[in-house]
Write an enzyme that holds these catalytic residues in place. Structure first.
Site, PDB file in Angstrom:
ATOM      1  CB  THR A 211       1.837 -41.847  24.832  1.00 24.80           C
ATOM      2  OG1 THR A 211       1.042 -42.617  25.741  1.00 24.80           O
ATOM      3  CG2 THR A 211       2.944 -42.719  24.265  1.00 24.80           C
ATOM      4  CG  ASN A 212       2.176 -42.247  30.070  1.00 23.55           C
ATOM      5  OD1 ASN A 212       1.833 -43.413  30.270  1.00 23.55           O
ATOM      6  ND2 ASN A 212       1.306 -41.239  30.097  1.00 23.55           N
ATOM      7  CG  ASP A 213       7.639 -45.857  29.291  1.00 22.17           C
ATOM      8  OD1 ASP A 213       7.510 -45.929  28.054  1.00 22.17           O
ATOM      9  OD2 ASP A 213       8.684 -45.486  29.848  1.00 22.17           O
ATOM     10  CB  SER A 214       0.760 -46.083  31.666  1.00 20.63           C
ATOM     11  OG  SER A 214      -0.272 -46.840  32.248  1.00 20.63           O
TER      12      SER A 214
END
Length: 399
Positions: A211-214
């Protein structure tokens, strides 16, 4: 939405009455002028002086007391009212409203009020579930009164159940959402707006994902801003820690593929589409059936490319106004301009997520708006709520 509005807040007798004090503050913070009515039961929990101090207005308590000698108090208040909010609403007061009983100031003034009415019940779960209460709630619905349902949580009796008073911010949001949905003068009234938010998750095995930091904050702010402009908003969101904005249709997804499917299902009827989600560019080529175990050697992960959703929507575009986001850490405008052209978007919102107080997880943002054949437009650092409003106002000029 509440700026300058006359709000009559009716507080009935229950332990949740103390939260009505915070509700007064929140209504005033949103720009409303508030007058408070307390039932006899409410006064046992919170004194009228508390509400008088917070609202800067005398509190109505006695059906026969005339605050101004030449005015009938309950009729004057009813005529002054633009929004009537009963919060918390006990089973007793709900029964009175449903059946037209007028035996105290609150029930009498409410019977005389023609302005929109909102009721936020708070009571024990068994009282809430009682058939008599549910019949009365059904009557309120039939009479056009908006019911802000209680939430499930820890009750004063020491156990959990449905009947807990919603938080003041949730109540104000619900009132605001309803007003926006019914205001035909708003620029997006009746229009369908799709908003994506959050960082997608690409499953690696049953317990891991990429995933990512959003945080989803920008997308949720845009969904809220579109709702306040009168739109029928569908928020397609990857998992976040955020509360769903009141009055917004929520569609939960996890992966890029699931987000694509949800968008394509709803795209044809949309007026504005805002792709604020941080969608994974790649996913694992294979998902392990069981948890991948640690080995003595390095583990090689093979990735495969996800579909380019924004580009696909650009190719399918007909009446839609398509807004994409470009989150970069270098060469911001160069990459964003390329994205604007390649994706056939009508607008790209570019932000440098390496900057302090901008981008992922922050409550503020600083972005540059790119549109075909127009000079870049810089939006200064501000809350994401303000940035969301500015983005939509720029889009409205093109519609």
């Amino acid at each position: 939405m509440l700026t300058g509005k006359h709000v009559a807040l009716y507080v009935s007798g229950g332990i949740a009455a103390y939260k009505a004090a915070y509700l007064v503050r929140e209504l005033i913070r949103q720009g409303a002028t508030v007058r408070v009515v307390e039932t006899e039961g409410a006064q046992a929990f919170v004194t009228p002086l508390t509400f008088q101090t917070l609202s800067k207005h005398a509190v109505y308590t006695d059906r026969f007391a005339q605050l101004v000698p030449d005015q009938v108090a309950h009729v004057e208040l009813a005529d002054w009212t633009e929004i009537a909010l009963v919060a918390p609403a006990t089973a007793d007061l709900i029964a009175k409203i449903a059946n037209g009983i007028a035996d105290d100031f609150a029930s009498t003034a409410l019977l005389a009020t023609t302005a929109p009415k909102f009721v936020a019940p708070a009571m024990n779960v068994h009282m809430w579930q009682n058939p008599a209460t549910q019949r009365n709630i059904a009557t309120l619905h039939a009479d056009g009164i908006q019911v802000i349902e209680p939430v499930t949580g820890f009750l004063a009796e020491g156990y959990s159940g449905k009947g807990r008073f919603p938080e003041p911010e949730q109540i104000v949001a619900a009132v605001t959402a309803n007003l926006a949905a019914t205001d035909t003068s708003l620029p997006l009234h009746g229009q369908s707006v799709l908003v994506t938010a959050g960082g997608t998750r690409e499953r690696l095995d049953p317990v891991r994902y990429l995933t990512n930091d959003s945080s989803g904050k920008m997308g949720y702010a845009i969904a809220t801003a579109a709702r306040d402009l009168g739109a029928q908003v569908t928020l397609i969101s990857a998992p976040t820690a955020l509360s769903v904005p009141a009055g917004v249709t929520y569609v939960g997804v996890d992966s890029a593929a699931a987000m694509r499917a949800a968008l394509l299902q709803r795209y044809a009827t949309a007026k504005i589409v805002v792709m604020a989600a941080a969608v994974a560019d790649f996913r694992p080529a294979a998902v392990a059936e069981n948890k991948i175990k640690k080995t003595a050697t390095d583990y090689t992960l093979t990735l495969t490319k996800n579909a380019d959703i924004l580009a696909e929507l650009g190719q399918l575009k007909q009446q839609q106004f398509l807004i994409g986001f470009a989150a970069e850490t270098q060469n911001l405008l160069t990459y964003a301009q390329k994205k604007l052209a390649a994706k056939q978007a009508d607008m790209i919102v570019a932000n440098d997520v390496s900057q302090a107080q901008a981008g992922f997880n922050h409550d503020t943002n600083e972005v540059t708006i790119l549109q075909p054949d127009q000079a870049p437009q810089q939006l200064a650092l501000a809350s994401k709520a303000v940035i969301a409003q500015q983005i939509l106002q720029i889009a409205l000029k093109q519609l």
